[in-house]
Design an enzyme around this catalytic site. Sequence first.
Site, PDB file in Angstrom:
ATOM      1  CG  ASN A  11      -1.779   1.193   1.531  1.00 16.73           C
ATOM      2  OD1 ASN A  11      -1.657   1.943   0.334  1.00 16.73           O
ATOM      3  ND2 ASN A  11      -2.462   1.323   2.366  1.00 16.73           N
ATOM      4  CE  LYS A  13      -0.298   3.402   4.543  1.00 14.85           C
ATOM      5  NZ  LYS A  13      -0.543   3.635   6.025  1.00 14.85           N
ATOM      6  CG  HIS A  99      -6.148   2.173   4.772  1.00 15.31           C
ATOM      7  ND1 HIS A  99      -5.719   3.164   5.469  1.00 15.31           N
ATOM      8  CD2 HIS A  99      -4.973   1.139   4.610  1.00 15.31           C
ATOM      9  CE1 HIS A  99      -4.552   2.899   6.133  1.00 15.31           C
ATOM     10  NE2 HIS A  99      -4.110   1.726   5.559  1.00 15.31           N
ATOM     11  CD  GLU A 101      -3.252   5.656   6.455  1.00 14.71           C
ATOM     12  OE1 GLU A 101      -3.387   5.888   5.259  1.00 14.71           O
ATOM     13  OE2 GLU A 101      -2.346   5.382   6.904  1.00 14.71           O
ATOM     14  CD  GLU A 171      -3.888  -2.187   7.049  1.00 16.20           C
ATOM     15  OE1 GLU A 171      -2.917  -2.502   6.662  1.00 16.20           O
ATOM     16  OE2 GLU A 171      -4.554  -1.222   6.880  1.00 16.20           O
ATOM     17  N   GLY A 177       1.944   2.248  10.925  1.00 18.35           N
ATOM     18  CA  GLY A 177       2.869   3.798  10.728  1.00 18.35           C
ATOM     19  C   GLY A 177       3.813   3.852  12.326  1.00 18.35           C
ATOM     20  CB  SER A 217       4.829  -1.581  11.990  1.00 18.51           C
ATOM     21  OG  SER A 217       4.298  -0.297  12.408  1.00 18.51           O
TER      22      SER A 217
HETATM   23  P1  PGA Z   1       2.556   0.326   7.477  1.00 20.12           P
HETATM   24  O1  PGA Z   1       1.195   0.595   6.941  1.00 20.12           O
HETATM   25  O2  PGA Z   1       3.025  -0.807   7.178  1.00 20.12           O
HETATM   26  O3  PGA Z   1       3.243   1.635   7.103  1.00 20.12           O
HETATM   27  O4  PGA Z   1       2.364   0.376   9.259  1.00 20.12           O
HETATM   28  C1  PGA Z   1       0.001  -0.450   6.555  1.00 20.12           C
HETATM   29  C2  PGA Z   1      -1.099   0.116   5.910  1.00 20.12           C
HETATM   30  O5  PGA Z   1      -1.718   1.139   6.529  1.00 20.12           O
HETATM   31  O6  PGA Z   1      -1.757  -0.496   5.098  1.00 20.12           O
END
Ligand code: PGA
Length: 257
Positions: A11, A13, A99, A101, A171, A177, A217
Site C-alpha cells: 500500500n 498510500k 482503510h 486512513e 490492520e 505506521g 508495521s
Molecule cells: P504500515 O502501513 O505498514 O506503514 O504500518 C500499513 C497500512 O496502512 O496499510
Amino acid sequence: MTARKKIAAANWKMNLTWPEATELVNALVDSIEAVNDPCQVILAVPFPYLQSVSALVKGHIGYSVAAQNCHQKAAGAYTGEVSAVMLQAMEIAYCLVGHSERREYNGETHAVLADKLVRCIENKISPIFCCGEPLAIRDQEKQNEYVAKQLQEALFVLSSDQAASAVIAYEPIWAIGTGRTASSQQAQAMHRHIRSVLASQYGEALAGQIPILYGGSVKASNADELFACPDVDGALVGGASLVASEFSAIVRSLTSA
Ligand code: PGA
C-alpha cells in the site's frame, strides 16, 4: 479444495513520484520475477499510476495492481472521484476498501463502505476490505466486538458468492505506521476471530477460503513470524513496501512460509 491464496500487498498510500515508482517496481520484479500459486503480489498504487504500473508488471506471473479506493456511486457529478466502472475498464483486479486512513480523514462510514464493496463486486473487482481497532478499544479489550461490527455492518452486505472474491486485511490502527506491530499471538487470535465471524455468516468452507492479511508495521524482520501463524495469509504493507529490498524480502518470507 484449493489452497487459500497467500498475498503480499503493498500500500503505497500517497507516496512516490512517478520516476521513484518506476525504479521501485523495476527493482522489485528484477528481484522477484514471478510468484507461483497460491502466492500473489498486489501493488496498491495511486490512481495516476495504475495503468503504467500494470504495464510494468505485465508478464510477471502472480503480480497484480490494486486501486487504493473507489467511489461508492457508479458514475455522476463527483468531481475528483474515480469509479469502480473505470477501474474495471482498466482491468484493475483489486481495490482497497475501508482503510482506516480513509475512514478517519474521509469520513467513510459502514454504509459508504458497504456501497463501495457492492460497486467493486458489480465490476468484478476483488475488494480488499480493511478492518481494525484503535488503541482505546484494544486497551478496553473490546477489539473482537469492534472488528466483528465492522464486518457485519459493511462486508456482510455481500452474498456468499460475492464474498468469495473478497480479501480481508486486519490492520490494528495502533500498529499502522507506528513501528509497533501486533505480536504474532495477537495477530493470530484476531485472524482466528475474523474467520469465525466470517463462518457465522458464510459457513466454514467459504470462511476457510477467504485470505486474511495482517497490516501494521510489517517489515522484513517480522514477516516470518507473522506468516507462520495459521490464519495469517499474508500482509498489507505500507512503509516497508516503499523500499524494494524490504518488500522483496517480505514477498520471499511469504513464498517460503
Ligand atoms: P504500515 O502501513 O505498514 O506503514 O504500518 C500499513 C497500512 O496502512 O496499510
